[in-house]
Design an enzyme around this catalytic site. Structure first.
Site, PDB file in Angstrom:
ATOM      1  N   TRP A 338      30.835  77.483  84.375  1.00 35.50           N
ATOM      2  CA  TRP A 338      29.928  76.335  85.433  1.00 35.50           C
ATOM      3  C   TRP A 338      29.125  75.222  84.749  1.00 35.50           C
ATOM      4  CZ3 TRP A 338      24.631  76.889  82.306  1.00 35.50           C
ATOM      5  CH2 TRP A 338      24.305  77.188  80.923  1.00 35.50           C
ATOM      6  N   GLU A 477      24.761  84.128  76.204  1.00 30.75           N
ATOM      7  CA  GLU A 477      25.911  85.543  76.161  1.00 30.75           C
ATOM      8  C   GLU A 477      26.308  86.363  75.247  1.00 30.75           C
ATOM      9  OE1 GLU A 477      29.431  82.763  76.923  1.00 30.75           O
ATOM     10  OE2 GLU A 477      28.840  82.999  79.072  1.00 30.75           O
ATOM     11  N   GLN A 590      23.179  79.563  72.880  1.00 34.32           N
ATOM     12  CA  GLN A 590      23.170  78.735  73.191  1.00 34.32           C
ATOM     13  C   GLN A 590      22.471  78.103  74.086  1.00 34.32           C
ATOM     14  OE1 GLN A 590      26.982  79.383  75.686  1.00 34.32           O
ATOM     15  NE2 GLN A 590      26.578  78.763  77.020  1.00 34.32           N
TER      16      GLN A 590
END
Ligand code: IFM
Length: 727
Positions: A338, A477, A590
């Site tokens: 992405w 993640e 993040q």
């Protein structure tokens, strides 16, 4: 006047940063990139040239990767028989055993995408020469690569030997090439090979243009051309090496095409080729450059970011895309994430829309793979792979490389990081809004947006009168297979709303296309009603007492770790806590909720909610991914959190230049480059679209006096000169 803000210089030679410099000084032209390895080779080097689309799944590898192309750079010099190398130790500087390097400077000229190296070298004989190397990969003729060497005798009258070669040196440690054939005659040397599994063929042809006679040599795996020149004291010699490259992705017979292209190029000669190349770069910079007054390091970093996006971005090819680490290193094996659509693509959409279209077309051409992935999970529609290569199939490895204790960690992103579908839809819609390219929308974009919406319509689960999405990985993640990721749910809601509006637009403006897509994607009224219902009743986790979004169900029940206290740290907090504990804590890898705020802006909620979100999630964020700091800079700038905005911008700016995550040897972080551009334009300048076209709403860092840039909106260039009233 030389403008140092267009240059990245290594001075003096820094062998400890060999691979870092190989990455950041890479050159390229959107067809291929070459890491900045030395012509003569060096211990510990990784001399990779990566060509878009040349993936291979070699025996023993978990997943396919870009195959490092045969090395076209070798150009070796001897001075009175001493082989030139970057050796710095010598006991006798006047007659050094094995020769010694007395001076060195290497500069990447970003304005012309050329790499120059100047070296002072003394041979064992005592003769001293200045060597000036230059190389470029033509932006004007992407199959042509140029190298020049000028040798000047400073002391003595040396005999200089020059040899160029093709030899078999890959740096990605796996056996990608078969059917190697090397050949040479006085006119040219050639080298061809084929990838072992995917069967791509590659061919190079090179010519050495020198004032003296050229001798050819070849054996099974090596071809050489060599010449010898005797220099008088103070005199110079220049030799040029021109190389042509083709693959079977370009033409039927790569060797034949390379030979013909080389002949034509040699007829033009190096200077003319270089001048045409520079002209193309002037044109490119004319649409892309951002000028900043008042902050030289930001200026350099923004140029560096744009440079690396430009050399990686495919100009003539709409069947390839930009990997997470560009073409400048082997990180993530050249796979496309992405990172492309939400980070690298927006700057291109606004400045080089034809390249942005190529990147979106790459996804369109891989709808079959996305449909296959959705079907394998039991859904209709298109579910794009988390990691993509040439085939369009999922190529995320299932297990990590061995950890220090020998164990491997299961990688779930290929299974459950599904927001990529909406990321691609977002990019296609953003491209359409900015370019007005209806032809793209009708031919490709609408199908991308609608078929990914079909997937979500099936994937979303009805529960207690609401709609939920379980088992997802959001941008953060560190938390795997969680339920109701606010990023995913809210983006899916937005995606379905956009898909419905797009279909209405098609019905009015392109009824034939609407009819075709309704039939092919089975967009029955019941399906559309279901999308409307999902959009109306999607669960968006929200704490109404604290007036903030909840990153996912149960996030605040996890252990709180004050991430900001762990400063200064050299690695991610993840390494300090360990995988298991990180999963059970509130540490965020993040920008996640913050990423949502960047993408949807005020649609996420009123200013108070946005501020609460930022102040809650920022202190919990590890920035364990290079995608994070720039997005924080962008959102903090919009919220008026000036100090954080600049700190995050500076962190993003140093990702590759300063190697602040220690992994630049593996390649440039494409997302950090695109993110930095967006932080500057969408964040600090407040660039946005209105009904009257693009406008700015600046919140510049206090010391920035002025920012100037251009963007293209619906085919017209709009120039902005944003002055800082505070300075
Ligand atoms: O796509 C990213 C992801 O968001 C974080 N890990 C690295 C990937 C590739 O850059």
């Amino acid at each position: 006047m030389i403008n140092r803000l267009w240059q990245i210089t290594e001075f003096p030679f820094q062998p400890a940063r060999l691979q870092h410099f190989e990455t950041i000084l890479a050159i390229g032209n959107g067809y291929l990139s070459a890491r900045a390895a030395f012509e003569e080779g060096h211990a510990g080097e990784t001399p990779a040239t990566l060509v878009h689309g040349i993936f291979n799944h070699a025996p023993g590898m978990a997943v396919p990767e870009l195959a490092v192309a045969p090395n076209w750079l070798p150009l070796r010099v001897t001075v009175d028989g001493t082989a030139f190398s970057m050796k710095t130790e010598a006991c006798d500087y006047l007659r050094p055993a094995g020769g010694v390097m007395l001076g060195y400077r290497r500069t990447l000229h970003m304005d012309t995408a050329s790499l120059r190296r100047e070296v002072l070298f003394r041979a064992e004989s005592g003769s001293t020469v200045r060597l000036e190397f230059e190389r470029f990969t033509s932006l004007d003729q992407p199959h042509i690569l140029g190298q020049r060497l000028m040798v000047t005798a400073l002391d003595g009258a040396p005999t200089v030997g020059i040899e160029v070669a093709f030899d078999r040196r890959d740096s990605n440690n796996s056996d990608h090439w078969r059917n190697v054939i090397a050949a040479a005659d006085a006119d040219q040397m050639t080298y061809s090979a084929a990838t072992s599994q995917s069967g791509y063929r590659i061919a190079f042809a090179s010519r050495l243009i020198a004032p003296a006679c050229v001798e050819a040599g070849a054996d099974e795996h090596r071809a050489t051309l060599a010449t010898t020149v005797r220099l008088e004291g103070g005199s110079s010699v220049t030799v040029d090496k021109l190389t042509a490259i083709y693959t079977s992705r370009d033409v039927e017979d790569p060797l034949q095409s390379a030979t013909v292209a080389l002949k034509d190029a040699a007829a033009d000669a190096y200077d003319a080729l270089y001048e045409q190349h520079c002209r193309r770069w002037r044109e490119a910079w004319d649409s892309c450059d951002i000028e900043i007054e008042g902050d030289d390091s930001a200026q350099l970093a923004l140029r560096f970011a744009a440079y690396h996006l430009l050399i990686a971005a495919p100009r003539q090819d709409d069947d390839v895309s930009i990997g997470a680490r560009t073409l400048s290193g082997m990180g993530y094996k050249g796979h496309v994430f992405w990172d492309t659509e939400l980070f690298a693509l927006p700057p291109l959409t606004l400045t080089q829309p034809t390249i942005a279209r190529n990147l979106l077309t790459y996804r369109y051409k891989r709808l079959a793979g996305a449909r296959q992935k959705a079907e394998a999970q039991g859904y209709a529609g298109a579910l794009f792979p988390w990691e993509s290569t040439d085939t369009g199939l999922e190529t995320t490895p299932q297990w990590s490389d061995p950890q220090p204790d020998g164990s491997r960690i299961r990688i779930w992103t290929g299974d459950t990081e599904q927001h990529i579908c909406s990321d691609i839809a977002y990019a296609a819609l953003q491209y359409w809004r900015w370019t007005g390219d209806d032809a793209f929308m009708l031919a490709m974009g609408a199908e991308l947006v609608l078929d990914t919406a079909v997937f979500w319509g099936e994937r979303v689960e009805a529960k207690n009168g609401r709609y939920e999405i379980s088992r997802q990985i959001g941008p953060d993640e560190y938390h795997e297979n969680i339920d109701n990721s606010v990023f995913t749910n809210r983006l899916v809601q937005w995606h379905l709303q956009q898909a419905l509006a797009l279909l209405e637009w098609l019905r009015v403006n392109a009824p034939d296309v609407a009819r075709r897509l309704v039939a092919e994607l089975e967009l029955r009224e019941a399906r559309l009603a279901h999308w409307r219902d999902i959009a109306a009743r999607m669960v968006i986790p929200f704490d109404s007492e604290r007036q903030l979004h909840i990153q996912f169900d149960g996030f605040f029940d996890l252990e709180y770790v004050p991430v900001l206290d762990y400063q200064p740290r050299v690695g991610g907090i993840w390494h300090m806590l360990g995988h298991e504990r990180a999963l059970r804590s509130q540490v965020i890898k993040q920008a996640d909720v913050v990423m949502l705020m960047a993408l949807l802006g005020e649609e996420v909620g009123p200013r108070e909610v946005m501020l609460n979100n930022f102040k809650t999630y920022y202190p919990r964020t590890d920035h364990g991914s290079s995608l994070s700091p720039a997005i924080h800079a962008w959102v903090a700038a919009r919220l008026g959190l000036d100090d954080i905005a600049y700190e995050m911008f500076a962190q993003a700016a140093s990702t590759d230049l300063e190697n602040n995550q220690g992994n630049v040897a593996d390649g440039i972080h494409a997302a950090a480059c695109g993110g930095l551009w967006q932080a500057a334009l969408f964040g600090f300048c407040g660039l946005h679209l209105t009904e009257d076209g693009p406008q700015v709403d600046p919140k510049l860092p206090a010391h920035w006096r002025r920012v100037s840039f251009s963007v293209t909106y619906r085919g017209e260039k709009h120039h902005f000169d944003v002055a800082n009233p505070a300075v």
